[in-house]
Write a protein that holds these residues in place. Structure first.
Motif, PDB file in Angstrom:
ATOM      1  N   LEU A   1      52.036  51.665  10.541  1.00  0.00           N
ATOM      2  CA  LEU A   1      52.001  52.709  11.561  1.00  0.00           C
ATOM      3  C   LEU A   1      53.249  53.595  11.479  1.00  0.00           C
ATOM      4  O   LEU A   1      53.149  54.821  11.579  1.00  0.00           O
ATOM      5  CB  LEU A   1      51.867  52.096  12.954  1.00  0.00           C
ATOM      6  CG  LEU A   1      50.507  51.455  13.241  1.00  0.00           C
ATOM      7  CD1 LEU A   1      50.563  50.632  14.516  1.00  0.00           C
ATOM      8  CD2 LEU A   1      49.413  52.506  13.324  1.00  0.00           C
TER       9      LEU A   1
ATOM     10  N   TRP B   1      53.447  57.549  10.727  1.00  0.00           N
ATOM     11  CA  TRP B   1      54.201  58.535  11.503  1.00  0.00           C
ATOM     12  C   TRP B   1      55.051  59.394  10.565  1.00  0.00           C
ATOM     13  O   TRP B   1      55.086  60.623  10.688  1.00  0.00           O
ATOM     14  CB  TRP B   1      55.099  57.881  12.559  1.00  0.00           C
ATOM     15  CG  TRP B   1      55.954  58.929  13.191  1.00  0.00           C
ATOM     16  CD1 TRP B   1      57.260  59.213  12.938  1.00  0.00           C
ATOM     17  CD2 TRP B   1      55.517  59.924  14.120  1.00  0.00           C
ATOM     18  NE1 TRP B   1      57.665  60.300  13.654  1.00  0.00           N
ATOM     19  CE2 TRP B   1      56.615  60.756  14.388  1.00  0.00           C
ATOM     20  CE3 TRP B   1      54.307  60.177  14.750  1.00  0.00           C
ATOM     21  CZ2 TRP B   1      56.528  61.828  15.269  1.00  0.00           C
ATOM     22  CZ3 TRP B   1      54.229  61.253  15.626  1.00  0.00           C
ATOM     23  CH2 TRP B   1      55.334  62.064  15.877  1.00  0.00           C
TER      24      TRP B   1
ATOM     25  N   ARG C   1      60.194  57.899  15.706  1.00  0.00           N
ATOM     26  CA  ARG C   1      60.018  56.678  14.911  1.00  0.00           C
ATOM     27  C   ARG C   1      60.745  55.507  15.562  1.00  0.00           C
ATOM     28  O   ARG C   1      60.194  54.413  15.688  1.00  0.00           O
ATOM     29  CB  ARG C   1      60.526  56.901  13.481  1.00  0.00           C
ATOM     30  CG  ARG C   1      60.309  55.686  12.591  1.00  0.00           C
ATOM     31  CD  ARG C   1      60.771  55.907  11.166  1.00  0.00           C
ATOM     32  NE  ARG C   1      62.196  56.173  11.137  1.00  0.00           N
ATOM     33  CZ  ARG C   1      62.760  57.226  10.531  1.00  0.00           C
ATOM     34  NH1 ARG C   1      62.027  58.116   9.906  1.00  0.00           N
ATOM     35  NH2 ARG C   1      64.061  57.389  10.551  1.00  0.00           N
TER      36      ARG C   1
ATOM     37  N   LEU D   1      58.732  54.493  18.577  1.00  0.00           N
ATOM     38  CA  LEU D   1      57.534  53.752  18.173  1.00  0.00           C
ATOM     39  C   LEU D   1      57.877  52.325  17.766  1.00  0.00           C
ATOM     40  O   LEU D   1      57.178  51.376  18.153  1.00  0.00           O
ATOM     41  CB  LEU D   1      56.821  54.475  17.028  1.00  0.00           C
ATOM     42  CG  LEU D   1      56.142  55.791  17.394  1.00  0.00           C
ATOM     43  CD1 LEU D   1      55.726  56.540  16.134  1.00  0.00           C
ATOM     44  CD2 LEU D   1      54.959  55.569  18.313  1.00  0.00           C
TER      45      LEU D   1
ATOM     46  N   PHE E   1      50.435  56.155  19.938  1.00  0.00           N
ATOM     47  CA  PHE E   1      50.653  56.605  18.572  1.00  0.00           C
ATOM     48  C   PHE E   1      49.529  57.553  18.139  1.00  0.00           C
ATOM     49  O   PHE E   1      49.780  58.635  17.606  1.00  0.00           O
ATOM     50  CB  PHE E   1      50.725  55.386  17.645  1.00  0.00           C
ATOM     51  CG  PHE E   1      50.640  55.712  16.180  1.00  0.00           C
ATOM     52  CD1 PHE E   1      51.768  56.113  15.490  1.00  0.00           C
ATOM     53  CD2 PHE E   1      49.438  55.615  15.498  1.00  0.00           C
ATOM     54  CE1 PHE E   1      51.696  56.413  14.144  1.00  0.00           C
ATOM     55  CE2 PHE E   1      49.356  55.911  14.154  1.00  0.00           C
ATOM     56  CZ  PHE E   1      50.489  56.314  13.468  1.00  0.00           C
TER      57      PHE E   1
END
Length: 153
Positions: free
Chosen positions: A7, A11, A90, A93, A113
Motif C-alpha cells: 500500500l 501511494w 506516507r 499512512l 487510502f
C-alpha cells in the motif's frame, strides 16, 4: 505478502504519477481554466496538496502543509509542496496502517487510502480534461504515462 508495504508503494506510485503530470505541464498553462470557469490547472495541483494537508492534520500529526493560492501558478512551488505532502502522507499512512484505525475517520485505513488515491486520480483527470479542452499540445505519452504505474516513470 506484506500488504502494508504494498500500500505504501502504491501511494508512492500515485504521487509519482501526479508529479509526472505536473512536470509535463507547461508553466504557462497553470492559470488555464475550462471556459474561464472552475479551478485552473495550477489550482487543481494546489487542491491535491491542500487536501493531503487537511487529512494529514486530521488523522495524523498536526502539520500545515497547505500552499496559498498565490503559488498556484508557480510550478516549482507546486512540485515542492506535492513532494513534501506525499512524504508526510506516507508517514501518516504508515502510522494508521500500524494502528489499524483512524481517529475521526470511518470506516478503516484501507478505505481512507483508497479515497485519497481516488481523489487524486479524479483531479488528474480534470487536469487532462482542461488540457484537452483548451487544445494544449501535450504528448500522448503523458496521457498513457498516467496509467503506467510500473518503475519506468
Amino acid at each position: 505478502m506484506d500488504f502494508k508495504m504494498d500500500l505504501i508503494d502504491s501511494w508512492n506510485r500515485n504521487n509519482k504519477v501526479t508529479v509526472y503530470l505536473l512536470e509535463n505541464i507547461d508553466p504557462e498553462w497553470l492559470s488555464t481554466k475550462i471556459q474561464g470557469k472552475g479551478r485552473s490547472i495550477g489550482e487543481q495541483f494546489m487542491h491535491i496538496n491542500n487536501i493531503r494537508s487537511f487529512w494529514i492534520g486530521k488523522v495524523g500529526e498536526k502539520q500545515d502543509l497547505k500552499i496559498d493560492k498565490k503559488y498556484a501558478n508557480n510550478k516549482e512551488e507546486l512540485l515542492n509542496a506535492i513532494n513534501l505532502s506525499s512524504i508526510k502522507m506516507r508517514e501518516t499512512l504508515e502510522t494508521i496502517f500500524d494502528q489499524e484505525k483512524i481517529k475521526g475517520y470511518k470506516p478503516h485505513p484501507i478505505a481512507f487510502f483508497s479515497q485519497m488515491i481516488a481523489h487524486e486520480s479524479h483531479h488528474r483527470g480534470q487536469i487532462m480534461t482542461n488540457v484537452a479542452r483548451n487544445g494544449m499540445p501535450i504528448s500522448k505519452s503523458v496521457n498513457f504515462g498516467l496509467w503506467n504505474w510500473n518503475d519506468k516513470l
